[in-house]
Design an enzyme around this catalytic site. Structure first.
Site, PDB file in Angstrom:
ATOM      1  N   SER A 121       0.819  -1.094  -0.045  1.00  0.00           N
ATOM      2  CA  SER A 121       0.035  -0.053  -0.211  1.00  0.00           C
ATOM      3  C   SER A 121       0.800   1.234  -0.003  1.00  0.00           C
ATOM      4  O   SER A 121       0.691   2.145  -0.891  1.00  0.00           O
ATOM      5  CB  SER A 121      -0.930   0.044   0.960  1.00  0.00           C
ATOM      6  OG  SER A 121      -0.352  -0.371   2.429  1.00  0.00           O
ATOM      7  N   HIS A 179       5.732 -13.132   7.105  1.00  0.00           N
ATOM      8  CA  HIS A 179       5.964 -11.728   6.721  1.00  0.00           C
ATOM      9  C   HIS A 179       7.029 -11.666   5.816  1.00  0.00           C
ATOM     10  O   HIS A 179       8.082 -12.262   6.086  1.00  0.00           O
ATOM     11  CB  HIS A 179       6.266 -10.912   7.959  1.00  0.00           C
ATOM     12  CG  HIS A 179       5.961  -9.478   7.564  1.00  0.00           C
ATOM     13  ND1 HIS A 179       6.821  -8.385   7.155  1.00  0.00           N
ATOM     14  CD2 HIS A 179       4.792  -8.435   7.691  1.00  0.00           C
ATOM     15  CE1 HIS A 179       6.253  -7.331   7.025  1.00  0.00           C
ATOM     16  NE2 HIS A 179       5.145  -7.335   7.456  1.00  0.00           N
ATOM     17  N   ASP A 220      -2.173  -8.962  11.772  1.00  0.00           N
ATOM     18  CA  ASP A 220      -3.358  -9.373  11.304  1.00  0.00           C
ATOM     19  C   ASP A 220      -3.990 -10.621  12.003  1.00  0.00           C
ATOM     20  O   ASP A 220      -5.020 -10.822  11.898  1.00  0.00           O
ATOM     21  CB  ASP A 220      -3.576  -9.488   9.724  1.00  0.00           C
ATOM     22  CG  ASP A 220      -3.298  -8.276   8.677  1.00  0.00           C
ATOM     23  OD1 ASP A 220      -3.516  -7.140   9.193  1.00  0.00           O
ATOM     24  OD2 ASP A 220      -2.533  -8.353   8.011  1.00  0.00           O
TER      25      ASP A 220
HETATM   26  N1  CMX Z   1       0.732 -19.946   5.133  1.00  0.00           N
HETATM   27  C1  CMX Z   1       0.894 -20.700   4.326  1.00  0.00           C
HETATM   28  N2  CMX Z   1       2.198 -20.651   3.349  1.00  0.00           N
HETATM   29  C2  CMX Z   1       2.851 -19.471   3.566  1.00  0.00           C
HETATM   30  C3  CMX Z   1       2.397 -18.443   4.640  1.00  0.00           C
HETATM   31  C4  CMX Z   1       1.379 -18.560   5.328  1.00  0.00           C
HETATM   32  N3  CMX Z   1       1.133 -17.959   6.300  1.00  0.00           N
HETATM   33  N4  CMX Z   1       3.515 -17.412   4.434  1.00  0.00           N
HETATM   34  C5  CMX Z   1       4.324 -17.840   3.508  1.00  0.00           C
HETATM   35  N5  CMX Z   1       3.970 -18.932   3.024  1.00  0.00           N
HETATM   36  C6  CMX Z   1       4.608 -19.501   1.823  1.00  0.00           C
HETATM   37  C7  CMX Z   1       4.512 -18.630   0.589  1.00  0.00           C
HETATM   38  O1  CMX Z   1       3.327 -18.740  -0.025  1.00  0.00           O
HETATM   39  C8  CMX Z   1       5.835 -19.234  -0.251  1.00  0.00           C
HETATM   40  O2  CMX Z   1       5.386 -20.467  -0.784  1.00  0.00           O
HETATM   41  P1  CMX Z   1       5.797 -20.480  -2.202  1.00  0.00           P
HETATM   42  O3  CMX Z   1       7.438 -21.045  -2.105  1.00  0.00           O
HETATM   43  O4  CMX Z   1       5.000 -21.950  -2.812  1.00  0.00           O
HETATM   44  O5  CMX Z   1       5.648 -19.381  -3.231  1.00  0.00           O
HETATM   45  C9  CMX Z   1       6.808 -19.601   0.954  1.00  0.00           C
HETATM   46  O6  CMX Z   1       5.784 -19.925   2.060  1.00  0.00           O
HETATM   47  C10 CMX Z   1       7.876 -18.411   1.155  1.00  0.00           C
HETATM   48  O7  CMX Z   1       7.376 -17.507   1.489  1.00  0.00           O
HETATM   49  P2  CMX Z   1       7.952 -16.076   2.313  1.00  0.00           P
HETATM   50  O8  CMX Z   1       9.412 -15.762   1.597  1.00  0.00           O
HETATM   51  O9  CMX Z   1       7.987 -16.769   3.799  1.00  0.00           O
HETATM   52  O10 CMX Z   1       6.947 -15.324   2.423  1.00  0.00           O
HETATM   53  P3  CMX Z   1       6.793 -13.858   1.453  1.00  0.00           P
HETATM   54  O11 CMX Z   1       7.603 -12.777   1.685  1.00  0.00           O
HETATM   55  O12 CMX Z   1       6.479 -14.383   0.012  1.00  0.00           O
HETATM   56  O13 CMX Z   1       5.243 -13.375   1.719  1.00  0.00           O
HETATM   57  C11 CMX Z   1       3.255 -12.871   3.090  1.00  0.00           C
HETATM   58  C12 CMX Z   1       4.878 -12.801   2.716  1.00  0.00           C
HETATM   59  C13 CMX Z   1       3.140 -11.830   4.217  1.00  0.00           C
HETATM   60  C14 CMX Z   1       2.545 -12.481   1.738  1.00  0.00           C
HETATM   61  C15 CMX Z   1       2.892 -14.462   3.247  1.00  0.00           C
HETATM   62  O14 CMX Z   1       3.817 -14.798   4.659  1.00  0.00           O
HETATM   63  C16 CMX Z   1       1.486 -14.664   3.414  1.00  0.00           C
HETATM   64  O15 CMX Z   1       1.033 -14.909   2.517  1.00  0.00           O
HETATM   65  N6  CMX Z   1       0.997 -14.757   4.827  1.00  0.00           N
HETATM   66  C17 CMX Z   1      -0.287 -14.953   4.855  1.00  0.00           C
HETATM   67  C18 CMX Z   1      -1.178 -13.566   4.593  1.00  0.00           C
HETATM   68  C19 CMX Z   1      -1.043 -12.586   5.359  1.00  0.00           C
HETATM   69  O16 CMX Z   1      -0.966 -12.807   6.961  1.00  0.00           O
HETATM   70  N7  CMX Z   1      -0.766 -11.378   5.090  1.00  0.00           N
HETATM   71  C20 CMX Z   1      -0.369 -10.106   5.883  1.00  0.00           C
HETATM   72  C21 CMX Z   1       0.948  -9.789   6.076  1.00  0.00           C
HETATM   73  C22 CMX Z   1       0.987  -8.177   6.937  1.00  0.00           C
HETATM   74  C23 CMX Z   1       0.259  -7.264   6.299  1.00  0.00           C
HETATM   75  O17 CMX Z   1       0.711  -6.611   5.217  1.00  0.00           O
HETATM   76  O18 CMX Z   1      -0.786  -6.474   6.587  1.00  0.00           O
END
Ligand code: CMX
Length: 465
Positions: free
Chosen positions: A232, A308, A363
């Site tokens: 954002s 995150h 969240d």
């Molecule tokens: N549940 C399941 N899988 C998850 C996960 C979760 N909570 N968090 C990360 N992963 C997965 C990713 O999808 C990724 O999978 P692939 O290798 O298959 O693509 C893998 O683990 C590695 O991801 P990462 O490097 O640890 O995390 P990213 O930096 O790519 O993504 C985030 C960060 C927040 C998008 C991710 O942790 C996520 O999707 N979390 C759940 C949604 C969430 O809570 N978002 C809110 C974040 C805070 C905010 O902005 O408000």
């Protein structure tokens, strides 16, 4: 002139000079490099923009102008706004001046509310909010002044005007969205006797308790900013860098916040807990929770509220909300389930071995608290996040215009270009290896190499006399 404007007007010339000096003196200094993995991996970790309102440290969370968020949780959102903009917390006088200024700006044109009314009933609250903000763009003082030839050095003043108007008005717009969507329009007005977040809490008319207002202040303070690289903030700054006015820019940023991997995760997180309760009972066993979480992961779904892109430990904003709830309603079954997830989900994510951070983010905990106070329409939760995050997005926008940050325009590359780069460096590597191999066939060179003196020995040693 307001005290905030006066303070900024004093600081800005010095900030401009500092930035100029850094660029003049250190313009060529290298602060990072980009790997192929980062290019294809969502630019994670690439240092690419400057943001002074706050920084996010992997282990400590968000730090606003040098103060960790945990130490700011008893402050009002207005104080956080002042801190983000000026680098210091306001004095009592300065705070009062800012609050009075905001109270004088609460009126929102009637057509903005009509715009919300025009959209179908099943429109998502984030669409209602963002459409209203975009619709209000015709009020922009910056857009008008720009068309009339406003000097670049004065852009920040008109942007400050728009920003304060939007901050003052967004609570009424968000409250209207709530009533339009769920309550069909009970009458209300901003409460001029209260502070910004307190008035917003009252306008929602959900709970008249002081605790609800206290919670709203905490919520608004915790969500205000999370440095400049998140979806954002970054989206907002990209739009604002093209000199799109604050209404356009904030609406753009909030459209990104509406994504389930970002701000919408707060709605998803509550939905996750409620669906789990529905499936495995109100007070399930640890094993039932584990199985439910594993089933989601095996179905290739995310566990909302966990993980995150930057944080590598439990989000201190989650801790603040958790502490707030556990002091007041720890025995609430939904709070208990959230607490159980806090204990169990990280170890499951670690066992799965994919995530870089298995810990809860902000969240994971906010929805349970809102639910407890009777705000049960969880598709509204991201609107609350938005009201707060507007503070950070606008503070960043004001500072960027004050510092006359140029249009943001990073270079994209095609996959073919990346492959060409890889091939070039592979070819160089092969030819260096061939040279090194022939160099190492000399037994004396092997001795120098083993001792780590490769660089020191002249490649063409003088012939012995
Ligand atoms: N549940 C399941 N899988 C998850 C996960 C979760 N909570 N968090 C990360 N992963 C997965 C990713 O999808 C990724 O999978 P692939 O290798 O298959 O693509 C893998 O683990 C590695 O991801 P990462 O490097 O640890 O995390 P990213 O930096 O790519 O993504 C985030 C960060 C927040 C998008 C991710 O942790 C996520 O999707 N979390 C759940 C949604 C969430 O809570 N978002 C809110 C974040 C805070 C905010 O902005 O408000």
């Amino acid at each position: 002139m307001s005290k905030l404007k006066e303070t900024l007007a004093k600081q800005i010339p010095q900030l401009r000079q500092e930035r100029k000096d850094i660029i003049d003196k250190w313009g060529e200094h290298v602060v990072g490099e980009v790997t192929v993995e980062q290019l294809f991996g969502g630019m994670r970790g690439i240092k690419s923009v400057v943001c002074d309102t706050s920084v996010v440290e992997p282990d400590d969370g968000v730090i606003i102008r040098g103060i960790p968020i945990a130490k700011l949780q008893d402050r009002l959102p207005e104080e956080i706004l002042w801190l983000m903009l000026t680098g210091k917390l306001p004095s009592a006088d300065e705070l009062k001046d800012l609050q009075t200024d905001l109270k004088n700006r609460t009126s929102v044109p009637a057509y903005v509310f009509k715009l919300i009314d025009e959209l179908p009933d099943d429109t998502h609250p984030m669409t209602l909010l963002n459409t209203a903000i975009l619709g209000m763009q015709r009020e922009s003082k910056f857009a008008k002044a720009y068309m009339e030839g406003l000097s670049k050095t004065d852009h920040w003043q008109a942007v400050l005007e728009d920003s304060l108007n939007l901050i003052a008005g967004i609570t009424s717009i968000a409250a209207y969205v709530y009533h339009r969507k769920y309550r069909k329009g009970s009458p209300w007005q901003p409460d001029q006797s209260s502070d910004w977040a307190g008035s917003f809490a009252r306008m929602l008319q959900i709970s008249k308790t002081e605790e609800f207002e206290k919670m709203m202040r905490l919520y608004m303070t915790l969500h205000a900013d999370h440095e400049g690289g998140n979806v954002s903030a970054f989206t907002c700054q990209v739009a604002a860098s093209a000199l799109a006015d604050p209404y356009y820019s904030v609406s753009a940023g909030l459209n990104g916040l509406a994504g389930p991997l970002h701000g919408l995760a707060n709605q998803e997180s509550l939905r996750f807990l409620l669906e789990m309760q529905r499936e495995v009972g109100e007070r399930p066993s640890d094993d039932a929770v584990r199985k439910y979480v594993w089933d989601l992961l095996n179905a290739k779904r995310v566990i909302p509220g966990y993980g995150h892109a930057v944080l590598r430990s439990t989000d201190p904003r989650f801790v603040a909300l958790y502490d707030f709830g556990s002091k007041r309603f720890a025995k609430d079954p939904l709070f208990d389930l959230m607490a159980r997830c806090y204990r169990l989900v990280p170890e499951i994510l670690l066992e799965q071995g994919k995530v870089k951070s298995p810990y809860p983010n902000v969240d994971a905990g906010s929805g349970v608290i809102l639910w407890h106070y009777g705000l049960k329409q969880f598709d509204y939760y991201t609107v609350l996040f938005s009201v707060s995050r507007a503070l950070g997005m606008l503070a960043q926008t004001i500072l960027n215009r004050a510092l006359m940050t140029p249009i943001l325009r990073p270079k994209s590359v095609s996959t073919a270009m990346v492959q060409t780069e890889i091939n070039k460096s592979f070819a160089t590597h092969v030819s260096e290896s061939v040279n090194a191999a022939s160099h190492l066939s000399d037994p004396q060179n092997q001795v120098w190499h083993q001792h780590g003196f490769v660089e020191e020995r002249p490649s063409a040693a003088p012939a012995p006399h």
